[in-house]
Design a protein around this motif. Structure first.
Motif, PDB file in Angstrom:
ATOM      1  N   ARG A   7     -47.482 -15.619  37.359  1.00 12.20           N
ATOM      2  CA  ARG A   7     -48.736 -15.614  36.597  1.00 12.20           C
ATOM      3  C   ARG A   7     -48.445 -15.595  35.098  1.00 12.20           C
ATOM      4  NH1 ARG A   7     -53.885 -15.091  37.955  1.00 12.20           N
ATOM      5  NH2 ARG A   7     -55.385 -14.230  36.436  1.00 12.20           N
ATOM      6  N   LEU A   8     -47.419 -14.865  34.670  1.00  7.14           N
ATOM      7  CA  LEU A   8     -47.047 -14.858  33.259  1.00  7.14           C
ATOM      8  C   LEU A   8     -46.584 -16.239  32.794  1.00  7.14           C
ATOM      9  CD1 LEU A   8     -45.155 -11.455  32.829  1.00  7.14           C
ATOM     10  CD2 LEU A   8     -47.246 -12.172  31.664  1.00  7.14           C
ATOM     11  N   ARG A   9     -45.852 -16.949  33.665  1.00  4.76           N
ATOM     12  CA  ARG A   9     -45.399 -18.290  33.280  1.00  4.76           C
ATOM     13  C   ARG A   9     -46.576 -19.254  33.132  1.00  4.76           C
ATOM     14  NH1 ARG A   9     -41.305 -16.735  37.082  1.00  4.76           N
ATOM     15  NH2 ARG A   9     -39.289 -16.461  36.017  1.00  4.76           N
ATOM     16  N   VAL A  10     -47.585 -19.085  33.990  1.00  5.82           N
ATOM     17  CA  VAL A  10     -48.788 -19.925  33.869  1.00  5.82           C
ATOM     18  C   VAL A  10     -49.513 -19.627  32.552  1.00  5.82           C
ATOM     19  CG1 VAL A  10     -51.052 -20.404  34.873  1.00  5.82           C
ATOM     20  CG2 VAL A  10     -49.045 -20.182  36.358  1.00  5.82           C
ATOM     21  N   LEU A  11     -49.580 -18.370  32.199  1.00  5.49           N
ATOM     22  CA  LEU A  11     -50.228 -18.000  30.927  1.00  5.49           C
ATOM     23  C   LEU A  11     -49.473 -18.572  29.731  1.00  5.49           C
ATOM     24  CD1 LEU A  11     -51.183 -14.257  31.613  1.00  5.49           C
ATOM     25  CD2 LEU A  11     -52.723 -16.228  31.495  1.00  5.49           C
ATOM     26  N   LEU A  12     -48.151 -18.602  29.801  1.00  9.07           N
ATOM     27  CA  LEU A  12     -47.362 -19.158  28.697  1.00  9.07           C
ATOM     28  C   LEU A  12     -47.579 -20.669  28.575  1.00  9.07           C
ATOM     29  CD1 LEU A  12     -43.990 -17.193  29.063  1.00  9.07           C
ATOM     30  CD2 LEU A  12     -45.800 -16.850  27.380  1.00  9.07           C
ATOM     31  N   GLN A  13     -47.768 -21.364  29.710  1.00 12.15           N
ATOM     32  CA  GLN A  13     -48.065 -22.796  29.646  1.00 12.15           C
ATOM     33  C   GLN A  13     -49.420 -23.035  28.993  1.00 12.15           C
ATOM     34  OE1 GLN A  13     -47.684 -24.302  33.629  1.00 12.15           O
ATOM     35  NE2 GLN A  13     -45.436 -24.096  33.683  1.00 12.15           N
ATOM     36  N   ARG A  14     -50.419 -22.231  29.359  1.00  9.13           N
ATOM     37  CA  ARG A  14     -51.737 -22.360  28.719  1.00  9.13           C
ATOM     38  C   ARG A  14     -51.656 -22.015  27.226  1.00  9.13           C
ATOM     39  NH1 ARG A  14     -55.551 -19.093  33.069  1.00  9.13           N
ATOM     40  NH2 ARG A  14     -55.128 -20.434  34.902  1.00  9.13           N
ATOM     41  N   ALA A  15     -50.775 -21.063  26.873  1.00 12.13           N
ATOM     42  CA  ALA A  15     -50.664 -20.647  25.466  1.00 12.13           C
ATOM     43  C   ALA A  15     -50.194 -21.791  24.583  1.00 12.13           C
ATOM     44  CB  ALA A  15     -49.710 -19.461  25.350  1.00 12.13           C
ATOM     45  N   ARG A  16     -49.356 -22.686  25.113  1.00 12.37           N
ATOM     46  CA  ARG A  16     -48.908 -23.814  24.305  1.00 12.37           C
ATOM     47  C   ARG A  16     -50.052 -24.741  23.938  1.00 12.37           C
ATOM     48  NH1 ARG A  16     -43.384 -25.525  27.629  1.00 12.37           N
ATOM     49  NH2 ARG A  16     -42.263 -23.531  27.296  1.00 12.37           N
ATOM     50  N   THR A  17     -51.074 -24.782  24.803  1.00  9.48           N
ATOM     51  CA  THR A  17     -52.246 -25.612  24.510  1.00  9.48           C
ATOM     52  C   THR A  17     -53.173 -24.914  23.529  1.00  9.48           C
ATOM     53  OG1 THR A  17     -52.108 -26.530  26.742  1.00  9.48           O
ATOM     54  CG2 THR A  17     -54.169 -26.876  25.537  1.00  9.48           C
ATOM     55  N   VAL A  18     -53.357 -23.614  23.700  1.00 10.70           N
ATOM     56  CA  VAL A  18     -54.264 -22.866  22.816  1.00 10.70           C
ATOM     57  C   VAL A  18     -53.669 -22.727  21.420  1.00 10.70           C
ATOM     58  CG1 VAL A  18     -55.373 -20.626  22.472  1.00 10.70           C
ATOM     59  CG2 VAL A  18     -55.260 -21.626  24.766  1.00 10.70           C
ATOM     60  N   LYS A  19     -52.384 -22.459  21.354  1.00  7.57           N
ATOM     61  CA  LYS A  19     -51.707 -22.303  20.064  1.00  7.57           C
ATOM     62  C   LYS A  19     -50.746 -23.468  19.881  1.00  7.57           C
ATOM     63  CE  LYS A  19     -48.527 -19.267  17.547  1.00  7.57           C
ATOM     64  NZ  LYS A  19     -47.738 -18.008  17.570  1.00  7.57           N
ATOM     65  N   GLN A  20     -51.099 -24.398  18.999  1.00 10.60           N
ATOM     66  CA  GLN A  20     -50.296 -25.594  18.803  1.00 10.60           C
ATOM     67  C   GLN A  20     -49.054 -25.318  17.953  1.00 10.60           C
ATOM     68  OE1 GLN A  20     -50.944 -28.457  20.271  1.00 10.60           O
ATOM     69  NE2 GLN A  20     -52.876 -27.798  21.183  1.00 10.60           N
ATOM     70  N   SER A  21     -49.112 -24.289  17.103  1.00 12.06           N
ATOM     71  CA  SER A  21     -47.994 -23.999  16.206  1.00 12.06           C
ATOM     72  C   SER A  21     -46.810 -23.441  16.996  1.00 12.06           C
ATOM     73  CB  SER A  21     -48.433 -22.995  15.134  1.00 12.06           C
ATOM     74  OG  SER A  21     -47.334 -22.592  14.348  1.00 12.06           O
ATOM     75  N   THR A  22     -45.595 -23.795  16.536  1.00 14.91           N
ATOM     76  CA  THR A  22     -44.383 -23.278  17.168  1.00 14.91           C
ATOM     77  C   THR A  22     -43.775 -22.112  16.401  1.00 14.91           C
ATOM     78  OG1 THR A  22     -43.041 -24.898  15.961  1.00 14.91           O
ATOM     79  CG2 THR A  22     -43.843 -25.530  18.154  1.00 14.91           C
ATOM     80  N   SER A  23     -44.448 -21.635  15.366  1.00  7.87           N
ATOM     81  CA  SER A  23     -43.956 -20.499  14.592  1.00  7.87           C
ATOM     82  C   SER A  23     -44.584 -19.216  15.115  1.00  7.87           C
ATOM     83  CB  SER A  23     -44.281 -20.684  13.103  1.00  7.87           C
ATOM     84  OG  SER A  23     -45.681 -20.740  12.900  1.00  7.87           O
ATOM     85  N   LEU A  24     -44.166 -18.099  14.575  1.00  6.26           N
ATOM     86  CA  LEU A  24     -44.711 -16.820  15.039  1.00  6.26           C
ATOM     87  C   LEU A  24     -46.101 -16.534  14.486  1.00  6.26           C
ATOM     88  CD1 LEU A  24     -44.239 -14.687  12.433  1.00  6.26           C
ATOM     89  CD2 LEU A  24     -41.893 -14.896  13.213  1.00  6.26           C
TER      90      LEU A  24
END
Length: 602
Positions: A4-21
């Motif tokens: 479930r955490l890995r699924v959330l991290l995949q969705r996070a890449r869509t919600v947050k486009q930036s690769t910085s902190l």
């Protein structure tokens, strides 16, 4: 839960486009039902929390092993920490879990990577400490201290400062986590110098030390320097030569790192002679001022912000005890100031052991570890006060001396308050808010009492019989006293302020304390008004809340130079009578009219 955490991290890449902190991940946009954002397990809450922590660590380790910290895909680590922080605030996972993973992240990275991780920590500090807990505090203390142990104060002074600032901002002002309850000194910090010179001074064989100072004197890049020749007094006493002073000078570090050594008579006398010889030598040698100091200060005034590497390359808090460098170090103004500040700290410690200081209430209530059987004798107290005054005068001389000493004196004065607070068993600093109902009631009661006061206006038939009393000190005779026609001296106001400060230490009520503080403020204002006429160039020495003793010190060469550059008085008016400097209110009526007439003629 790990899946479930890995699924959330995949969705996070869509919600947050930036690769910085930055910016933080908006976790609330990832799921609609936050109650089961990480799923659930069969069992009690403890089982649930342990399962989440295990799943989070599995995802964290696998992601950390697959990408370096500089890779864009490392954003998954920042997103994972943001998700766990969000869940920890809502009691869906252990509150300290995100800090535990950050601690693991620090351990996995070199210093360059730790800088990036710490930048993330600084950017999320408010969210992390919003819900404080004992478990969080312990983790913050642990990884901060571990990070400071890894860092070198010589190589990374700015990074060390960032860590300290983060700790200060994360813990309340009155937290006892940094209190040295046992009163231990850093006795491991001992010094050694070259063996063939130890026969002329005191030292300990087989010991090593890193003494904190700048490395400007050993800078191989060869910065530009300014040499200032000292003023030679007419009857200067001979000072120690370099070879004789070398072991005496470095022996002072034994006392700086372990002040209780001075409780022995022999060590105290050696320290006296060594400090006096050091100060005399500092005054004798020409001063070498590094160009980097003035450049950094001018850049700071212009609002320039140097990066960490630039600042770290121009400052190194490590001194070398090599005999070949000793002569160069003695001439370095930054070196001199650092050693003298160490001496001021030690002298302040000794002055807390006088007979008068030990009678203070906070000393009587101090912890047993902070109570010393040693008491500084009267003649040693006078010496300590004298050498402290000499050091203060020397620090104020030279480029930006007044500014430097004001900064040092302010820090040491505040440190005295902290020492007193620690000795008094760290009483609570914070106070509870006053309830609104109680506050409004107090205001209403005050208004009611003020309305009851009847103001009595004196009538036209008021008696003036008191003017006809002929006794000395009464009536008109009191107005004719000679002291009413002479302006008081600055020294008299300084003594009144000193006596008032002594009275403040023995007050028994708040009303008496308020009256004494008002009297001190009045005397300070009157003394400053008098000093503005006679010692205007010395006003820079004063600080808010301090006495007027510094106005009575001899005028330094810098102040004399400042006065010489001022406007020149017209010919024939170089000597102004003392009466012309008195304020109109302090002169008799016949003097007032005479001065006014003279002013008009001029």
């Amino acid at each position: 839960m790990a899946e479930r955490l890995r699924v959330l991290l995949q969705r996070a890449r869509t919600v947050k486009q930036s690769t910085s902190l930055e910016p933080p991940l908006p976790v609330s946009e990832l799921v609609t039902n936050t109650d089961h954002i990480l799923g659930s397990v069969v069992g009690d809450k403890e089982v649930h929390m342990n399962a989440i922590e295990t799943a989070a660590r599995n995802v964290f380790y696998s992601t950390l092993a697959s990408c370096p910290i500089g890779d864009p895909s490392f954003v998954d680590i920042w997103n994972l920490l943001d998700i766990l922080q969000y869940c920890g605030d809502r009691d869906l996972c252990p509150a300290q879990l995100v800090l535990l993973l950050i601690e693991e992240l620090f351990d996995s990275q070199p210093i360059s990577g730790c800088r990036i991780v710490f930048t993330y920590l600084e950017s999320r500090r408010e969210a992390i400490i919003a819900n404080p807990s004992t478990n969080k505090d312990l983790v913050i203390l642990r990884f901060s201290n571990e990070l400071l142990r890894r860092l070198s104060r010589a190589e990374d002074p700015v990074f060390c400062g960032r860590v300290y600032i983060f700790m200060f901002q994360s813990f309340p002002l009155g937290d006892k986590s940094s209190v040295n309850l046992r009163g231990n000194f850093h006795v491991e910090n001992v010094t050694t110098f070259e063996d063939y010179l130890k026969s002329t001074g005191s030292g300990e064989e087989g010991t090593e030390m890193e003494t904190d100072i700048p490395e400007d004197v050993t800078n191989t890049r060869g910065p530009e320097v300014t040499v200032v020749q000292p003023d030679e007094p007419e009857h200067a006493s001979p000072t120690m030569d370099i070879d004789s002073l070398y072991p005496v000078f470095w022996s002072l570090q034994h006392c700086f790192s372990n002040p209780p050594r001075l409780f022995e008579e022999k060590n105290f006398r050696e320290f006296q002679k060594g400090l006096e010889a050091t100060l005399a030598k500092f005054k004798e040698v020409p001063k070498v001022i590094q160009s980097g100091e003035s450049e950094r200060k001018s850049g700071a005034k212009a609002g320039a912000a140097d990066d960490d590497d630039d600042v770290a390359s121009t400052f190194n808090p490590k001194y070398l005890t090599s005999r070949d460098l000793f002569k160069l170090e003695l001439s370095d103004l930054a070196f001199q100031r650092h050693i003298l500040v160490q001496a001021l700290i030690l002298i302040d410690f000794l002055l807390t052991l006088t007979e008068k200081a030990k009678k203070q209430p906070y000393y009587q209530n101090a912890q047993r570890a902070m109570l010393y059987a040693f008491t500084l004798r009267q003649e040693d107290t006078e010496w300590a006060l004298g050498i402290k005054n000499s050091i203060a005068n020397y620090l104020q001389d030279g480029p930006d001396g007044n500014y430097y000493y004001r900064m040092v004196d302010t820090v040491l004065s505040r440190d005295k308050n902290w020492v007193r607070w620690k000795m008094d068993n760290c009483y609570p600093i914070t106070r509870d808010r006053i309830p609104t109902k109680e506050y409004l009631g107090a205001m209403s009661g005050t208004e009611t009492e003020l309305r009851k006061k009847d103001v009595k206006i004196p009538g036209p038939n008021q008696s003036f019989k008191f003017l006809s009393e002929s006794e000395e000190g009464k009536g008109v005779a009191k107005l004719k006293q000679a002291k009413r026609c002479a302006a008081p001296s600055i020294d008299s106001y300084a003594k009144k302020i000193q006596m008032g400060e002594l009275d403040l230490e023995m007050v028994s009520s708040e009303e008496e304390k308020r009256q004494l503080e008002e009297r001190k403020t009045s005397n300070t204002w009157r003394g400053l008004r008098m000093a503005s006429k006679h010692r205007l160039s010395s006003l820079d020495r004063l600080e808010q809340g301090k006495g007027l003793e510094k106005l009575l010190q001899p005028v330094t060469s810098m102040e004399v130079a400042g006065e010489d550059t001022g406007p020149t008085a017209p010919e024939g008016r170089d000597s102004v009578p003392q009466e012309r400097h008195q304020s109109v209110e302090e002169q008799r009526p016949d003097q007032r009219s005479q001065v006014t007439a003279n002013d008009a003629a001029d």
